[in-house]
Structures are given as structure tokens and as C-alpha cells.
Motif scaffolding. Structure first.
Motif, mmCIF file in Angstrom:
data_model
loop_
_atom_site.group_PDB
_atom_site.id
_atom_site.type_symbol
_atom_site.label_atom_id
_atom_site.label_comp_id
_atom_site.label_asym_id
_atom_site.label_seq_id
_atom_site.Cartn_x
_atom_site.Cartn_y
_atom_site.Cartn_z
ATOM 1 N N GLY A 118 0.789 -1.224 0.000
ATOM 2 C CA GLY A 118 0.000 0.000 0.000
ATOM 3 C C GLY A 118 0.816 1.265 0.000
ATOM 4 O O GLY A 118 0.300 2.334 0.316
ATOM 5 N N ASN A 119 2.102 1.166 -0.353
ATOM 6 C CA ASN A 119 2.997 2.324 -0.306
ATOM 7 C C ASN A 119 3.751 2.446 -1.624
ATOM 8 O O ASN A 119 4.951 2.146 -1.714
ATOM 9 N N GLN A 132 4.858 4.984 -3.281
ATOM 10 C CA GLN A 132 5.984 5.907 -3.330
ATOM 11 C C GLN A 132 7.245 5.268 -2.769
ATOM 12 O O GLN A 132 8.348 5.487 -3.281
ATOM 13 N N ASN A 138 0.513 -3.482 -6.518
ATOM 14 C CA ASN A 138 -0.751 -2.944 -6.030
ATOM 15 C C ASN A 138 -1.598 -3.965 -5.273
ATOM 16 O O ASN A 138 -2.731 -3.671 -4.903
ATOM 17 N N ALA A 187 2.906 7.453 -8.096
ATOM 18 C CA ALA A 187 2.021 7.012 -7.018
ATOM 19 C C ALA A 187 0.735 7.825 -7.054
ATOM 20 O O ALA A 187 0.770 9.055 -7.002
ATOM 21 N N TYR A 188 -0.393 7.129 -7.149
ATOM 22 C CA TYR A 188 -1.714 7.752 -7.059
ATOM 23 C C TYR A 188 -2.423 7.124 -5.874
ATOM 24 O O TYR A 188 -2.969 6.024 -5.968
ATOM 25 N N GLY A 189 -2.374 7.817 -4.739
ATOM 26 C CA GLY A 189 -2.941 7.234 -3.529
ATOM 27 C C GLY A 189 -2.165 5.986 -3.151
ATOM 28 O O GLY A 189 -0.958 6.027 -2.924
ATOM 29 N N THR A 190 -2.867 4.855 -3.111
ATOM 30 C CA THR A 190 -2.208 3.590 -2.789
ATOM 31 C C THR A 190 -1.930 2.758 -4.038
ATOM 32 O O THR A 190 -1.576 1.585 -3.939
ATOM 33 N N ASP A 191 -2.069 3.369 -5.214
ATOM 34 C CA ASP A 191 -1.840 2.637 -6.467
ATOM 35 C C ASP A 191 -0.560 3.108 -7.149
ATOM 36 O O ASP A 191 -0.245 4.296 -7.155
#
Length: 572
Positions: A150-151, A153, A362, A550-554
């Protein structure tokens, strides 16, 4: 990490470490080591004032300097680059010779610790006159891969961003601290640090003038899935028990030496080029009445052969570069061959860390087991396609070369973690892509007989790989040999030259075989027939690597996955 050695030993090794070829001089005054004779500069800023520096705009995210303290002749700086890259800098306060050295991490990183793999005897490292930095690459601790869940970045920072932004920030701090930018910048790393080194040459070719990449994990995706996974599953029977245990490794190793040690002209317990060895483990299969401790069962011999050859699918198609573990390295196989049933070997931990948390960036799967990994071509492409941003396999280093960059690749023939064949395959791909003459002008490969992963092993394994890079950059002296030493209890017991590939060292017939001075370079007329034909050979390309956001958790990567999808259809 290599054990520190004494100051006296440093003096001994430094005197014999590097042999230079007849490369053209760059026309700059140089020391006997081939380094430019640069005046030492004093700081123009107090160490205590470093946290107050305004570093806005230096890189793509805010920078925070948390502390700066004088420790042992250095201004030790600690800070971070948003969102979570810890950085550490070491700035000499008593004279800086205008060089910057950035050091890499190992494993899945997670800690920021400056270390110099195979460079402690480099004169400017030994005398403490270089500025240095490193990073934890965007996460702290948790070397099991769970930091990636979930990270996205953190995944990007570990893949390629963390090292780059650290270089940007470190150079800015150095420039402010001394009132002068680094004259030369270098990177040195081994294992994942070697992958980081090649990632810099490929993605950020202007960050460093010279790079030393040791045992690079540049094919990380395949290495931490099919390679380490195969180390485990190919040694299990139908009931899930290990077939080969570590008590048989000395027997196998001695048989290999008996068969191949004298091929290089010297019986010294080390294979100069394991590719020349044609050992057959079937020769150790027990005969009627033979004590089991002195031979192998048919099943054990099969495991030895499969561990040597590497991962394949049911049709025998290679899922990694041929020869996963070279002959002569058997004593190092305890990384994946247990001493007793019920043990969890290191290779299983390496594979599961990646397969659970990085195989699909993801979608973490903490319950994933090695039994879930299919050794098929379809599974291969599915795995490598999802995490191509981690690989550093682009063989086109034209931008690095045009900018004057110099690269020294090095690997131990007895490496138990990462096959030296992967570095040979990358070097071959460079030559195929850029041309042999071009590559020879800026890159050299050194293969150390008997050396294990980044050090250790039966062969000479203590040497200075950074000075050759520096001398090549600063005075144009092309490195032709590196002298490696065996060190026992602080005493040098053997020295041996390692020549730039494809040359090898041959005993001249006079004096001790433990003295590097009694060896000469020989380029074999007929090189071993390396076979780099495997399912993933197309990965050595200028289109495989992706850039991610990174888009949020994706994690979203570009370009689209069409490159591998096309080849997946063809190959499968």
C-alpha cells in the motif's frame, strides 16, 4: 559488510592494489595512484549551520535537515527528502579533496549507513578527505518487503528515485558547506547497491562521473522470484522434505576441485574460470556397499545438477540465465541448502519477501507460499511484467558514456546470491548494443576467482575497486588489473591479480603462487561458449524499464505494458 582492517594492512594493500593500462592521460596532474592532485578545501560554513540551509527546489520534494554534528573529523548530517527518504552525509571538516562518493544499500535496504564495499583501502577513503552520503531508499527497517504494501511511493524510491534525489541534495549541501561544488562524483555499491549503481547509469547518467557496480542485482525481479525460489523447491521431495543437506557440500566441493582445480595451472583450491569445469555430479552416485557419507544418492546428485543449472520449466526452457551457481562455489550453498530438515533457508525468505509484497505492486499477498509460484513461461512473464520498474537491465549506456562516465563492473565467481552469469550477460548485452570498442572505452569487468557475494569465499577477496574508477575518470588511466588479497587475522596470506575480462591470470612458473607478482595476463584464444539463450533474454533492452507514479495507494507505470505483452504472446 566487510570487516574493517588495520591501518598497517591498508598501507600494504594500497601499495599493490591497482595496475593501469596504457590509456591516454587526461592531461591533469596526478598522484602515483592516478588521482588528480586536488587542493584540500576547508568549510566556509559551520557544521551547526547546516540544518538552516534553504534547499528549496534542489530536488522534486521538500528537504529537511534534522541535525549536523562534528564527529571524528566529520560533520555528520542527518535529514530526509519527502516523503520518507532518510539521508546521511559525512563532510570532512579538516580538508576536503573535492570528491563526492555516494554508497549503496544491500538487500531491500531500509537503513542509511555509509559503507565502502571493497574500497576501504582507496587512499582518499582511508585518509577521510572525501564527502560521502547514502540513503535508506524511502523506508525504514522491515527488510521482509512488508514496507511496500500500500505504499507505492516507497516502491518508487527503492526502485530508482531515492538514490537520485540523495545525489541532488548531497551535492547541494556540499556546495554550500565548502563554497565549491564537487569536482568529481562517484557511486559505489554491491548487490542491491550494484543494481542502484546501474540504475543511475541508465536513468540518471549525469549524476556520477564514475561508478563501481559490484555483483549487481540488476535482474532483481527474476533473481528474487524464480532464482531464489528454485533454490528451494528443486531441493524438495514429494513430501516436502529437503533432499540434499549441507553435510554433503564439502564432499561435492572436493570432487569439483579434484576434477577442475588444475585446469588453470595452479592447484590452489580456487577455479580461475568455472566455465571451463565440466564436472558431472553423477560421478558421486553411490555404488553398492559404499558408505552414504562418502557419496550421493541419485536424487541428491540430481539436486546438485539442478542447482548448478538454474530454474527451468517442465519443457526445460530456462527461466533464468544458464548456470545459477558456478562449480567451485559449493561451500557457499548453505544459503539455500539447510543443515537439517525443518529449517527455513535464506533463499526462501528472499523469494517470499518479494513474491508477497513486490511481485504485484498494487496487491500484497502476505499468505503467498513458494508452492504458489508456477515455474512456467506464462508465470514468468506475468511476474516480470508487473514489476519491471525494479530492474536495471538497459544495456544502452550511451548517455553515460557520452558524458565521460566510467564504469567498473565486478563480481565474485563463487557468488551464492547472484550468479556472475547475470553480470556477464549484461556486459555482453552492452557490447551487442553499443559495440565492443565503445564499451571497452568506458566500461571494464573484473571477475574474482573464488570470491563469494561481495566478499568472503575461498579466493582473494580484499581489494580496492574505487581507486581504479577514480584514476580512470581523473587522469585517463584505464584499469587493466586489480590485485586482490586473502587476509587472515590481519595478515595478507595471498595476493593475486584479477585482469579485466576476458583476460585471466596465469602463473609464470617462478616463485610462490601466493604472490601476485608471479602471474601474467593471458587472454584465452577460445572463450567458453556462454549461452545467454533464456526466456527473458529480451529484457536486456532499451524498452523494458518503466517510470512510475504514485496515485494514492496505487502504482501506475508508463509506458503501458504493451512491450512485454507483445513478447509474452510470442514467447508463450
Amino acid at each position: 559488510m566487510r570487516t574493517p582492517i588495520s591501518v598497517g594492512l591498508i598501507a600494504v594493500l594500497t601499495a599493490v592494489t591497482v595496475v593501469f593500462g596504457p590509456g591516454a592521460s587526461a592531461g591533469r596532474p596526478a598522484t602515483a595512484d592516478g588521482l588528480a592532485d586536488l587542493p584540500a578545501l576547508s568549510p566556509v560554513l559551520a557544521c551547526a549551520d547546516v540544518p538552516g540551509l534553504d534547499l528549496t527546489g534542489v530536488t522534486d520534494a521538500p528537504v529537511t535537515i534534522r541535525s549536523a554534528t562534528v564527529v571524528g573529523g566529520n560533520c555528520e548530517v542527518q535529514g530526509s527528502i519527502a516523503p520518507a527518504d532518510t539521508i546521511v552525509l559525512r563532510l570532512p571538516v579538516n580538508g576536503w579533496t573535492q570528491r563526492y562518493v555516494q554508497t549503496g544499500c544491500g538487500g531491500l535496504c531500509g537503513n542509511a549507513r555509509i559503507s565502502y564495499p571493497q574500497a576501504a583501502t582507496c587512499p582518499v577513503i582511508a585518509d577521510g578527505t572525501v564527502a560521502s552520503a547514502t540513503t535508506d531508499m524511502g523506508h525504514q527497517g522491515q527488510n521482509d518487503g512488508s514496507w511496500a504494501a500500500g505504499n507505492p511511493q516507497a516502491q518508487i524510491d527503492f526502485a530508482y528515485r531515492g538514490v537520485h534525489v540523495t545525489a541532488q541534495v548531497a551535492k547541494a549541501v556540499i556546495t554550500r558547506f565548502y563554497g565549491h561544488a564537487p569536482r568529481y562524483s562517484y557511486f559505489i555499491g554491491c548487490s542491491d547497491g550494484g543494481r542502484e549503481a546501474l540504475m543511475e547509469a541508465q536513468r540518471h547518467p549525469h549524476d556520477f562521473d564514475g561508478i563501481a557496480a559490484g555483483a549487481p542485482a540488476n535482474n532483481m525481479v527474476v533473481q528474487n522470484t524464480f532464482h531464489h525460489g528454485w533454490n528451494v523447491v528443486t531441493n524438495k521431495d514429494a513430501a516436502g522434505n529437503f533432499i540434499l543437506l549441507a553435510d554433503k557440500l564439502p564432499l561435492i566441493h572436493q570432487a569439483v576441485l579434484d576434477a577442475c582445480d588444475r585446469l588453470d595451472g595452479v592447484a590452489d583450491g580456487v577455479l580461475d574460470d568455472p566455465r571451463q569445469c565440466r564436472f558431472d555430479p553423477a560421478t558421486l552416485i553411490c555404488t553398492a556397499g559404499q558408505a552414504a557419507s562418502t557419496c550421493l544418492s541419485t536424487a541428491e546428485a540430481g539436486v546438485v545438477r539442478r542447482l548448478h543449472d538454474g530454474a527451468v520449466d517442465a519443457q526445460g526452457r530456462r527461466l533464468e540465465v544458464a548456470i545459477a551457481h558456478e562449480w567451485g562455489s559449493e561451500l557457499e550453498w548453505t544459503l539455500f541448502v539447510p543443515t537439517a530438515q525443518g529449517q527455513t533457508v535464506a533463499s526462501e525468505n528472499f523469494a517470499l519477501s518479494y513474491l508477497r509484497y513486490l511481485r504485484d505492486p498494487n496487491q500484497a499477498d502476505p499468505a503467498y507460499q513458494l508452492s504458489d509460484l508456477d515455474f512456467t513461461v506464462e508465470s514468468f512473464w506475468r511476474v516480470v511484467q508487473s514489476s519491471s520498474y525494479m530492474a536495471a537491465m538497459d544495456p544502452d549506456l550511451s548517455a553515460f558514456q557520452r558524458g565521460g562516465g566510467k564504469l567498473v563492473l565486478w563480481h565474485g565467481w563463487n557468488d551464492q546470491h547472484i550468479s556472475p552469469q547475470t553480470t556477464l550477460a549484461y556486459y555482453d548485452a552492452m557490447r551487442q548494443t553499443m559495440g565492443q570498442r565503445t564499451v571497452d572505452g568506458f566500461a571494464k569487468l573484473f571477475l574474482f576467482p573464488g570470491m563469494a557475494h561481495c566478499g568472503g569465499g575461498a579466493g582473494p577477496n580484499t581489494f580496492d575497486v574505487l581507486t581504479p574508477v577514480m584514476a580512470w575518470v581523473e587522469s585517463g588511466r584505464t584499469p587493466s588489473a586489480i590485485v586482490a588479497s586473502t587476509v587472515a587475522d590481519g595478515t595478507v596470506t595471498r595476493t593475486r591479480p584479477v585482469y579485466a575480462y576476458p583476460a585471466v591470470a596465469r602463473y609464470d612458473g617462478t616463485g610462490s603462487t601466493d604472490d601476485a607478482g608471479n602471474f601474467v595476463p593471458v587472454t584465452p584464444r577460445h572463450q567458453p561458449a556462454d549461452d545467454y539463450t533464456w526466456v527473458g533474454q529480451r529484457l536486456y533492452s532499451h524498452g523494458y524499464q518503466t517510470w512510475c507514479t504514485a496515485y494514492g495507494t496505487d502504482l501506475v507505470c508508463r509506458p503501458a505494458d504493451t512491450w512485454l505483452t507483445r513478447r509474452q504472446r510470442v514467447t508463450a
